[in-house]
Design an enzyme around this catalytic site. Structure first.
Site, PDB file in Angstrom:
ATOM      1  N   ALA A  36      39.117   7.882 -21.041  1.00 44.17           N
ATOM      2  CA  ALA A  36      39.738   9.235 -20.867  1.00 44.17           C
ATOM      3  C   ALA A  36      40.863   8.708 -19.828  1.00 44.17           C
ATOM      4  O   ALA A  36      42.152   8.809 -20.146  1.00 44.17           O
ATOM      5  CB  ALA A  36      39.274  10.346 -20.275  1.00 44.17           C
ATOM      6  N   LYS A  71      38.384  10.841 -13.948  1.00 49.52           N
ATOM      7  CA  LYS A  71      37.265  10.126 -13.469  1.00 49.52           C
ATOM      8  C   LYS A  71      36.453   9.829 -14.594  1.00 49.52           C
ATOM      9  O   LYS A  71      35.870   8.650 -14.898  1.00 49.52           O
ATOM     10  CB  LYS A  71      36.479  10.655 -12.506  1.00 49.52           C
ATOM     11  CG  LYS A  71      37.146  10.523 -10.964  1.00 49.52           C
ATOM     12  CD  LYS A  71      36.384  10.855  -9.874  1.00 49.52           C
ATOM     13  CE  LYS A  71      36.950  10.520  -8.598  1.00 49.52           C
ATOM     14  NZ  LYS A  71      36.017  11.085  -7.382  1.00 49.52           N
ATOM     15  N   GLU A  87      28.904   9.967 -18.408  1.00 52.12           N
ATOM     16  CA  GLU A  87      27.615   9.358 -18.007  1.00 52.12           C
ATOM     17  C   GLU A  87      27.140  10.390 -16.752  1.00 52.12           C
ATOM     18  O   GLU A  87      25.882  10.506 -16.537  1.00 52.12           O
ATOM     19  CB  GLU A  87      27.901   7.926 -17.282  1.00 52.12           C
ATOM     20  CG  GLU A  87      28.926   7.036 -17.780  1.00 52.12           C
ATOM     21  CD  GLU A  87      28.391   6.538 -19.359  1.00 52.12           C
ATOM     22  OE1 GLU A  87      27.302   6.204 -19.537  1.00 52.12           O
ATOM     23  OE2 GLU A  87      29.217   6.263 -20.095  1.00 52.12           O
TER      24      GLU A  87
END
Length: 745
Positions: free
Chosen positions: A515, A707, A711
């Site tokens: 992203a 960010k 994960e």
């Protein structure tokens, strides 16, 4: 250029959703080709040794069987270590399928049977007879622990443990409160719905179109070109959809080599699909044994922290993860020593698996912190606040942003943490013990160099394109949102193209950087398009925007408007007519800031709160509630972002309670190599999961303030559950998965 955020930051359904639910989305093994042959892999029956003889006569006698490839007749390739290209390869010598008679791991491919149909190839594979000289396999990490070593070469992108700070052993000896324990993480195998598969389309004259199960088409292209000495112009790789990955599709796997090798030799199209059993020969999170020692004063403030880990790797590559590094940055502590070693085992090389290293290392650290909370009599949340790190002490850098305090506060409030009673076994309902646990999550916020193209047509449609992949995370949608807002186009008029080496090069999809990286590239490309459009608009006779510059206009509803007075405007179509063009196109490249990376540390943070209910007599654990509060900068799509965290939490529940690949060290094989015996969470295992996105502004981490979320949802989840199990039962279990035998033992 002022941007009107009509789409970014909202909840948008995935644009690729209809294709997936209607079956029109094509995966690697579903592309058609004329004259297609089918390959079936024959796997070794031993784990270590060599092939003394291989008999393919019976298979070759079957009508319709075209060829049987083995190490004795494999096609010649240009494959040498020095020209091997794989963007995520660890140091060492990569595995070469059918390269020689030596067997290095259980299930190693020993032959490829190619036939006119899949059924014929499978039948032919059953007729291959292989004679082995078997050796005793070495697959037990515990027995190889003393022989573990510090990797001599660093894996690209993986930071080694930072140098020690202070005197951790001395401070530990002097601390009034200490603990030292061992923590274990079992092998976990990737089990994506789509197995590894490759369809190689022979285009004639040595040109190939390859459909591969991969998280980055450029990685497959580079691999094939280097191994087979082909030109990039002769190898096009297309992978528009990936049926589950999260690390399992980062590296080219052996079915790709076998399919390309067969296609080049036979000069025809070939498809190779691995069976579910063969999926257990690769793609796994390594077993890891860790030791964590903490020393604190009576107020629970850390004085010493030691964290050491030993992980398994193959005999031919030094696979590495950042396992212990998190312990050096997550909490304030003046004396820290971290260590990481590898042990050679007769297994295939492990693979990155959602938040590699962090899932493992943070589990050990966060369970140890819970143990320290019990030893000091301090609430686990309060203990973490007392040891809150204001900067990355491991690298001596400030954070680009850190809203972890807000994660703690908002997550605890939503969960009702204040109602928790501290004493283990103090909360129950009927025959069920109730436990509440919490943990911190952390993951690096990456940005990678990425290129993207934007093409606006005079009819108002926009295409944004780059070669990265969408693993099901929503990349198609978020890139469309960015493009739609940048150029004032309805999102329904935006088409996103991904997963094709013919598109501008972007990094493979992994590490939660897609992203930030490709999103920034799309925004730059759209800005370049807008500059051209404004230049055209200013050419119009008596243009109302003749003196406007890009900083003072917006693009809304197919118009270029003066930001201070929206009534002053020019239609985009009129601007393109003035420029004499039907389309405006730009390709731009976004790069991370070197200065920012030198000065700052960038991380995504979370606070995870979990409730378990445990049948006191049977030991059955249910995770009945999870609250995950996440600080990840700007959230591009509230709907797909929430889905990412939900998926991570579900995988965390699997790691905590169910997922374990069981090695029989006598034969060196994984014994539960199927969905019947390898347990993953199902619908009945999943209850209430609540996701909170904490407001966090970050103007340093990436040009668009993102960010990444792929994960962070899994990190800390297993630890929160393990801590809840202790709170419910009073039993501290330091090995995951926490199965009922460990609870009732």
């Amino acid at each position: 250029m002022a941007t009107t955020n009509l789409h970014v930051g909202t909840a948008q359904s995935r644009l690729d959703g209809p294709a997936k639910v209607t079956g029109t989305a094509k995966y690697a093994a579903e592309f058609k080709a004329a004259d297609l042959a089918y390959g079936v892999v024959v796997s070794s029956a031993i784990t270590r040794g060599r092939i003394s003889a291989i008999d393919a006569a019976a298979a070759l006698a079957v009508p319709g069987v075209i060829q049987v490839f083995t190490h004795e007749n494999r096609p010649r390739t240009a494959w040498l270590d020095y020209n091997y290209r794989d963007q995520v390869a660890p140091p060492g010598s990569p595995f070469r399928a059918l390269h020689g008679p030596e067997i290095s791991f259980g299930g190693q491919p020993v032959a490829l049977v190619v036939a006119e149909s899949f059924d014929l190839a499978r039948h032919g594979a059953s007729l291959i007879r292989v004679t082995y000289e078997e050796e005793v396999p070495n697959t037990d990490l515990a027995k190889n622990r003393e022989a573990a070593y510090v990797p001599p070469k660093k894996r690209s992108g993986i930071k080694p443990p930072p140098d020690p700070r202070g005197d951790a052993e001395g401070a530990l000896a002097a601390a009034p409160i200490t603990l030292r324990h061992e923590y274990k993480q079992a092998v976990e195998h990737h089990n994506p719905m789509e197995p590894h598969a490759t369809t190689v389309v022979w285009e004639g004259e040595g040109k190939l179109t390859i459909h591969d199960k991969i998280q980055g088409v450029n990685n497959t292209q580079g691999y094939v070109c280097s191994v087979f000495n082909l030109k990039p112009d002769d190898v096009r790789v297309i992978s528009p959809y990936v049926g589950g990955a999260f690390g399992s599709g980062l590296r080219p796997q052996y079915q790709l080599f076998l399919a390309v090798s067969a296609a080049l030799d036979l000069k025809r199209s070939v498809r190779v699909v691995l069976s579910r059993d063969q999926m257990f020969t690769l793609g796994y999170r390594p077993e890891t044994i860790q030791t964590v020692a903490l020393g604190a004063d009576e107020d629970g403030r850390l004085q010493a922290l030691l964290h050491e880990a030993v992980a398994g790797t193959s005999t031919f590559e030094d696979y590495q993860e950042s396992v212990v590094n998190w312990s050096g940055l997550l909490y304030h502590c003046p004396n820290v020593t971290l260590g990481y070693k590898l042990a050679k085992l007769d297994t295939y090389t492990p693979a990155d698996m959602r938040a590699p290293g962090a899932v493992t290392g943070v589990f050990a650290l966060e369970v140890a912190m819970d143990e320290l909370a019990c030893a000091t009599g301090i609430d686990p949340l309060e203990l973490r606040l007392r040891n809150y790190a204001e900067r990355d002490e491991g690298e001596n850098k400030d954070f680009t942003s850190k809203a972890l305090r807000a994660c703690y506060a908002e997550g605890a409030a939503r969960f009702g943490w204040a109602r928790r009673t501290a004493e283990p076994r103090s909360m129950r309902e009927g025959r069920e013990l109730i436990g509440w646990g919490m943990a911190t999550g952390v993951w690096e916020a990456f940005m990678m160099k990425s290129s993207a193209r934007a093409r606006l047509s005079i009819d108002g449609s926009l295409e944004v394109a780059c070669s990265t992949a969408d693993l099901g995370t929503g990349t198609y949608t978020i890139l469309a949102q960015i493009g739609a807002d940048a150029l004032g186009v309805p999102i329904g008029r935006v088409r996103t193209q991904l997963g094709d080496t013919a598109l501008p090069e972007a990094p493979l999809a992994g590490g939660s950087w897609t992203a930030a990286s490709s999103g920034a590239a799309v925004e730059l490309a759209c800005r370049a398009v807008s500059e051209q459009l404004l230049a055209f608009a200013r050419r119009i006779d008596e243009s109302p925007l003749a003196n406007a510059d890009l900083a003072h206009v917006t693009f809304v509803d197919g118009e270029i408007r003066l930001a201070s007075d929206p009534s002053v405007r020019v239609a985009v179509a009129d601007a393109m007519h003035a420029g004499g063009v039907e389309t405006v196109e730009a390709t731009e490249t976004a790069k991370p800031s070197l200065l920012t990376s030198l000065r700052y540390a960038a991380y995504t943070h979370s606070a995870v709160f979990a409730e378990v209910r445990i049948d006191e007599e049977l030991g059955v654990v249910r995770v009945t509630r999870v609250v995950s509060a996440v600080a990840a900068g700007k959230i591009l799509n509230l709907k797909t972002a929430r889905s990412q965290i939900l998926g991570g939490v579900v995988m965390g529940i699997g790691a905590a309670l169910e997922e374990e690949s069981m090695l029989d060290h006598n034969v060196g094989r994984f014994m539960n190599h199927n969905f019947g015996e390898y347990h993953v969470p199902v619908n009945a295992d999943i209850h209430d999961i609540e996701v909170i996105f904490v407001d966090e502004h970050d103007d340093k981490v990436s040009p668009i303030g993102v960010k990444g979320l792929g994960e962070i949802g899994i990190v800390g989840t297993a630890a929160a559950i393990a801590n809840a199990v202790h709170h419910a039962t009073g039993k501290r279990i330091r090995e995951i998965p926490i199965t009922l035998d460990k609870i009732i033992a």
